[in-house]
Design an enzyme around this catalytic site. Structure first.
Site, PDB file in Angstrom:
ATOM      1  N   ASP A 244      63.520  32.690  14.688  1.00  0.00           N
ATOM      2  CA  ASP A 244      62.471  32.118  13.566  1.00  0.00           C
ATOM      3  C   ASP A 244      63.082  31.671  12.226  1.00  0.00           C
ATOM      4  O   ASP A 244      64.176  32.172  11.935  1.00  0.00           O
ATOM      5  CB  ASP A 244      61.423  33.031  13.065  1.00  0.00           C
ATOM      6  CG  ASP A 244      60.336  32.985  12.195  1.00  0.00           C
ATOM      7  OD1 ASP A 244      59.382  32.231  12.935  1.00  0.00           O
ATOM      8  OD2 ASP A 244      60.335  33.119  11.016  1.00  0.00           O
ATOM      9  N   GLU A 286      63.360  27.931  16.281  1.00  0.00           N
ATOM     10  CA  GLU A 286      62.064  27.401  15.547  1.00  0.00           C
ATOM     11  C   GLU A 286      62.810  26.652  14.400  1.00  0.00           C
ATOM     12  O   GLU A 286      63.165  27.236  13.253  1.00  0.00           O
ATOM     13  CB  GLU A 286      61.305  28.481  15.216  1.00  0.00           C
ATOM     14  CG  GLU A 286      59.891  27.949  14.458  1.00  0.00           C
ATOM     15  CD  GLU A 286      59.467  28.375  13.039  1.00  0.00           C
ATOM     16  OE1 GLU A 286      58.589  28.165  12.834  1.00  0.00           O
ATOM     17  OE2 GLU A 286      60.455  28.864  12.529  1.00  0.00           O
ATOM     18  N   ASP A 356      50.676  28.979  14.919  1.00  0.00           N
ATOM     19  CA  ASP A 356      51.269  28.748  13.757  1.00  0.00           C
ATOM     20  C   ASP A 356      50.481  27.183  13.237  1.00  0.00           C
ATOM     21  O   ASP A 356      49.702  26.525  13.992  1.00  0.00           O
ATOM     22  CB  ASP A 356      52.779  28.616  13.804  1.00  0.00           C
ATOM     23  CG  ASP A 356      53.278  29.128  12.630  1.00  0.00           C
ATOM     24  OD1 ASP A 356      52.725  29.323  11.629  1.00  0.00           O
ATOM     25  OD2 ASP A 356      54.731  29.660  12.675  1.00  0.00           O
TER      26      ASP A 356
END
Lengths: 602, 475
Positions: A244, A286, A356
């Site tokens: 992340d 990501e 998201d």
């Protein structure tokens, strides 16, 4: 030690193994080790499994509740693996299930080596891995490298004992003036990247929320500690991580503190640990940025890629929506044209929806003007593309469009990532606000709590969807698995077809253009190990009206298109351009067979 | 090299009957009285034979040169029936559909060969891929184009005019200043006419991903026309900015692209302020056209006073001559002359208006003429689905809104691009008198064309004239 000053006081993990249960004489926190737990059996070895895998994002909280407390858990998820195997899923992506105060959906991790108690335990996770691997399903999860929760014992030690072993674990400063060129990401809630800590009497650096202090990667011990976190889960048998917020690991004065060379260096170290010690496991980046910047996260192309194995292709998703809304292929063709080639051992992850939000921050530069101007002009796109909607309601519950979108997801370049519930066309509950609208319980049956939990309905973590169109009595797995024409069975069939043709996974993408702007036609072409070409032709009508298209297939003259879902032979490709007609929002997948290949299949 | 005079005789005898059936033949309004060969070149000798022929087509007092590719082969090739010029006693066919023969043209451009008076050349620094076969494209109106292997397109000009070819000159000029809004010129074929060089062919980059602007725009119009009104309030109609197919973003980018091409042309070939004499000539030409068309089309007569007044107002711009500039322009710009590619918008076919004389096409002109051409084209696109239908007021209203929105967006893009660039004429809407006159002049031409060719469409330019002269339309 006093109750209030214990570094693990805020974890709520008493009674289970966790970080900071005790402290060594040197002041080091004692952390759980992988040897303390059983390890899962590995999935069958295949170093390139991720290139053709169908991913399925599932929230542990939302899938199945095994103990009747109203919250989904790891044991519950494990009990649904037969369903996921039947659907054709190759890999589960679980958003964070670590110990967390849950002020940022679990991305605020307070202990990297413990499971959030309401989801179960580390042992439950190993059980899930074991059961998944038995079914040839892999499991990856999110790992936040950039920061921790301020409840993490590391931070508690760092703020109370600046001279201790954790004193330098975070980015501390006497004032808030450094790194002034770094933008503030959450502008709505944060006014600075620095927050004053009265305990230590200094400011700490945070790119995200102020309760998520950034780890100090300048400190070699932090790098080692995070590599050990990777090892902990890899030892247990996990198949990889979605990393992340990777662009922000390092800071450097005079830069925007994103995508810095040293950040890439550390990712290369992570990759080396995986390659040397855990071959076959993957790292997925990501980085919500433009494809030409994201490719950096695959690492050196000459080495076949030496950072992340995969990265999400963020701009593709909104462009698919825009293309269908405009009935024009250009939004998709353009972004794929601007997407650079990636290293041989790398793959994109593509998706239509996830948990998201889509951010438009990535498209503010001059050359990225297109999306911005189109979105700014279109209030409906601006409101709808965001976080609050699932696929079915975004598409007005139109089955044809759901099929068209899914067909594109399964045939455009990259490994597709499905979002739980979209395979049955689940709805959302916009009254829940923020991201919870798309995080309601999975709808299994028309029974109480949609078969998600046996708890008192008032106890469930979020109410199940109950409206007449998308409610669980109308939309659920049980009903759809008994209906051959359901969206669920259609999706399963398409995944099955996709897997029969490796061209979908690794084939070169060739946009065929053509004079009809509403038809997106492309080839996926893969050179098989036996030297033959596996050629798949995909033709998508982005318009709601029937369309003709004339395709220039001259280089396949003499080949015969075979429709892939039914096996029907279409007329042979001749000297002239190949004419097809499509119904509104219709699509075709063909395999192009050369005359001698046709002979084989007889 | 043999001259094959016997073939030329056969050809000249057969052409008067054959020519009028060809789409690209511009003289369909009168019978062909004679065809005389002016020059012939054997491009490929033997069997098959490829002959390049320039003929003079005589139609009473009008005499115009055309070029032909003529094939002759003992094994008749697989070309369309319409390609056969004569079959008896010898078979001669128009060879642009014979891939075996047209492949030779590319090869000779690669080699840079001279054959008789024909000079084949590639542009300096260009390397062409050999061995590609060509297919003719069918959509072209006045010329013939061959696509080589989805890489190159060779445009063969049918009606020839001596001197430098405007299309080629402008493409080269734009290439030299690095324009990204053209298909790059790659090669040329030059012949000779009355002792002067004449461009007979131009090779360019072919863009297989391209869609023409007309198809793009009408996709958007189609979407708006089909948008539902609500049962609760059937009077409330969907607006173009609310529906999915909104074209304003594309129109804006298109406006910017046209403005950049104008700025590049001015940079490459210069510009000059208009003088009073030029203004007078412009007004006179507009008035002459108006009179001529009004004499043929009675429907135009009620509009003549308003049109005359709008044209006369241009004379009043003498004091502003400093800000009105003349330069090289496209000359026949409309949605069919622009291509959307994944890299953005391109302009094609810089030959100028087919009906204009050679001198008119080459003269420096106001770039507002191109802008006016595009604005007219948006009007046409908006109304294209309504032609031949019973008038539905709600749909007419939608068409009008669509045209207004996209004309505005085009001008916005044009104005913004020029402001950010080096040269140009700023916001075209600020020169409303001249822009309006150009647009009306174009509409008068359309009235004449539609009256003669497509009576169903006559209402489109007439309604625009009524609206513009009424002052109801800002752009």
């Amino acid at each position: 030690m006093e109750e209030g000053t214990r570094p693990d006081a805020a974890l709520g993990l008493d009674g289970v193994p966790h970080t900071g249960e005790s402290i060594t004489n040197e002041g080091m926190l004692v952390e759980p080790q992988s040897e303390d737990f059983e390890h899962a059996e590995q999935a069958p070895s295949d170093p390139h499994w991720f290139k053709g895998a169908v991913f399925y994002e599932v929230l542990v909280r939302a899938f199945t509740d095994s103990n009747g407390d109203g919250t989904g858990d790891l044991r519950g998820l494990a009990s649904r693996l037969d369903y996921l195997q039947w659907l054709g899923v190759d890999c589960l992506w679980l958003p964070p299930f670590y110990a967390s105060p849950l002020r940022d959906g679990g991305y605020d991790i307070s202990d990297f080596r413990a499971v959030l108690p309401e989801f179960g335990s580390v042992d439950d996770f190993v059980h899930l891995l074991d059961e998944a691997h038995k079914r040839n399903i892999r499991v990856i999860t999110d790992l936040v490298l950039n920061h921790t929760s301020d409840a993490h014992p590391w931070f508690q030690q760092s703020r109370t004992d600046p001279e201790g072993p954790y004193g330098d674990y975070y980015v501390w400063s006497d004032d808030d003036s450094r790194y002034a060129d770094a933008r503030i990401i959450f502008v709505d809630t944060e006014s600075s990247n620095w927050t004053y800590d009265p305990v230590r009497g200094q400011f700490y650096w945070h790119r995200f929320f102020s309760h998520q202090p950034d780890l100090n990667y300048e400190n070699p011990e932090v790098q080692e500690a995070m590599l050990d976190v990777l090892r902990f889960w890899l030892d247990l048998g996990i198949d990889g991580f979605r990393l992340d917020a990777v662009p922000y690991l390092f800071e450097e004065e005079g830069t925007n503190c994103e995508n810095l060379p040293r950040t890439h260096e550390f990712l290369k170290r992570c990759r080396k640990v995986v390659d040397d010690e855990y071959p076959g496991r993957i790292l997925l980046a990501e980085a919500n940025q433009w494809p030409s910047d994201v490719v950096e996260y695959f690492g050196d192309p000459a080495a076949g890629g030496d950072e992340c194995h995969m990265a999400f292709h963020f701009p593709l998703m909104p462009r698919i929506f825009m293309a269908v809304r405009r009935e024009s292929r250009f939004p998709i063709s353009e972004i794929l044209d601007q997407t650079p080639k990636i290293p041989d051992n790398a793959q994109w992850g593509i998706f239509l929806r996830n948990h998201d939000e889509l951010t438009l921050e990535m498209v503010t530069d001059e050359e990225r003007d297109y999306m911005y101007s189109e979105y700014a002009k279109d209030p409906r796109m601006k409101a709808n593309i965001g976080i609050r909607r699932r696929l079915a309601p975004l598409l007005d519950n139109d089955r044809n469009q759901q099929e068209l979108f899914t067909a594109m997801l399964l045939s455009l370049p990259g490994s597709p990532v499905l979002y739980y519930g979209d395979e049955i066309g689940m709805g959302d509950n916009i009254w829940l606000g923020d991201r919870d609208a798309v995080r309601t319980p999975m709808q299994w049956t028309p029974d109480r709590n949609a078969g998600f939990s046996s708890c008192d309905p008032g106890r469930i973590y979020l109410p199940v969807i109950m409206d007449p169109v998308y409610g669980y009595q109308a939309i659920n797995v049980e009903a759809q698995s008994n209906n051959a024409m359901s969206l669920l069975n259609w999706t399963r069939r398409m995944i099955e077809v996709r897997k029969q043709h490796h061209a979908f996974a690794e084939g070169e993408f060739i946009d065929l253009g053509g004079s009809n702007p509403s038809v997106l036609a492309y080839k996926r072409q893969w050179l098989r190990p036996d030297g033959r070409q596996d050629v798949v032709l995909c033709v998508n009508n982005l318009s709601r009206f029937p369309q003709p298209v004339e395709l220039d297939l001259a280089m396949h003259r003499g080949s015969t298109p075979i429709e892939l879902t039914g096996g029907v032979r279409f007329p042979e490709i001749g000297e002239l351009s190949y004419l097809l007609t499509l119904p509104g929002h219709g699509f075709y997948w063909f395999q192009l067979l050369e005359p001698e290949q046709l002979g084989e299949s007889r | 090299m043999t001259d094959r005079p016997e073939l030329l005789e056969e050809l000249a005898a057969a052409l008067p009957r054959w020519l009028p059936s060809q789409r690209w033949f511009a003289g369909k309004d009168r019978p062909v009285t004679a065809v005389r060969p002016l020059a012939s070149t054997v491009v490929l000798d033997g069997d098959p034979l490829l002959l390049h022929v320039v003929v003079e087509v005589v139609q009473d007092d009008r005499v115009e040169p055309y070029q032909l590719l003529v094939g002759h082969c003992s094994q008749p090739p697989d070309v369309s029936a319409a390609s056969w010029i004569t079959t008896d006693p010898v078979g001669l066919y128009e060879a642009s559909g014979d891939a075996d023969l047209t492949a030779v043209l590319l090869t000779k451009m690669i080699e840079g060969e001279q054959v008789g008076t024909l000079r084949f050349a590639h542009e300096p620094g260009v390397e062409l891929e050999p061995g590609l076969r060509a297919r003719p494209i069918t959509s072209e109106q006045s010329n013939t184009s061959l696509v080589y292997g989805s890489r190159y397109i060779l445009k063969l000009f049918r009606k020839l005019s001596t001197g430098e070819n405007k299309d080629l000159v402008l493409h080269r000029a734009l290439r030299d200043v690095g324009s990204t809004h053209i298909a790059q010129p790659l090669g040329s074929i030059t012949g000779e006419l009355a002792g002067e060089p004449v461009t007979v062919g131009m090779l360019q980059q072919f863009l297989p991903d391209a869609v023409d602007g007309w198809a793009m725009a009408t996709t958007s119009v189609r979407d708006l026309m089909a948008a539902p009104s609500t049962p609760e309030d059937p009077g409330a109609q969907p607006h173009p900015d609310e529906v999915g197919g909104d074209f304003a973003g594309e129109a804006e980018r298109l406006g910017a692209s046209v403005a950049e091409v104008h700025a590049d042309l001015a940079r490459a070939l210069g510009s000059e302020p208009v003088d009073a004499g030029e203004l007078d000539r412009t007004v006179k030409a507009m008035l002459d056209r108006l009179d001529a068309v009004a004499a043929r089309v009675p429907d135009l007569i009620p509009h003549v006073p308003a049109l005359r007044s709008a044209f006369e107002q241009v004379r009043g711009l003498r004091e502003e001559t400093g800000i009105i500039t003349m330069q090289s322009i496209h000359g026949d710009l409309h949605l069919g002359q622009v291509l959307r590619t994944v890299g953005g918008w391109l302009l094609i076919d810089f030959e100028g208006e087919p009906a204009a004389s050679v001198d008119e096409r080459r003269a420096l002109r106001s770039p507002l003429r191109d802008v006016a051409g595009m604005l007219r084209s948006f009007d046409y696109a908006a109304h294209s689905l309504l032609v031949g239908q019973d008038a539905d007021e709600a749909h007419v209203e939608r068409a009008l809104e669509w045209a207004t929105r996209n004309r505005e967006a085009f001008c916005e893009g044009y104005a913004a691009a020029v402001a950010g660039g080096t040269a140009g004429l700023g916001d075209p809407r600020e020169q409303s008198t001249l822009l309006r006159a150009f647009e009306l002049d174009k509409a008068v031409y359309e009235v004449s064309y539609e009256h003669a060719n497509r009576p169903d469409w006559l209402g489109v330019p007439l309604a625009s004239i009524a609206r513009i002269t009424d002052g109801g339309d800002r752009t």
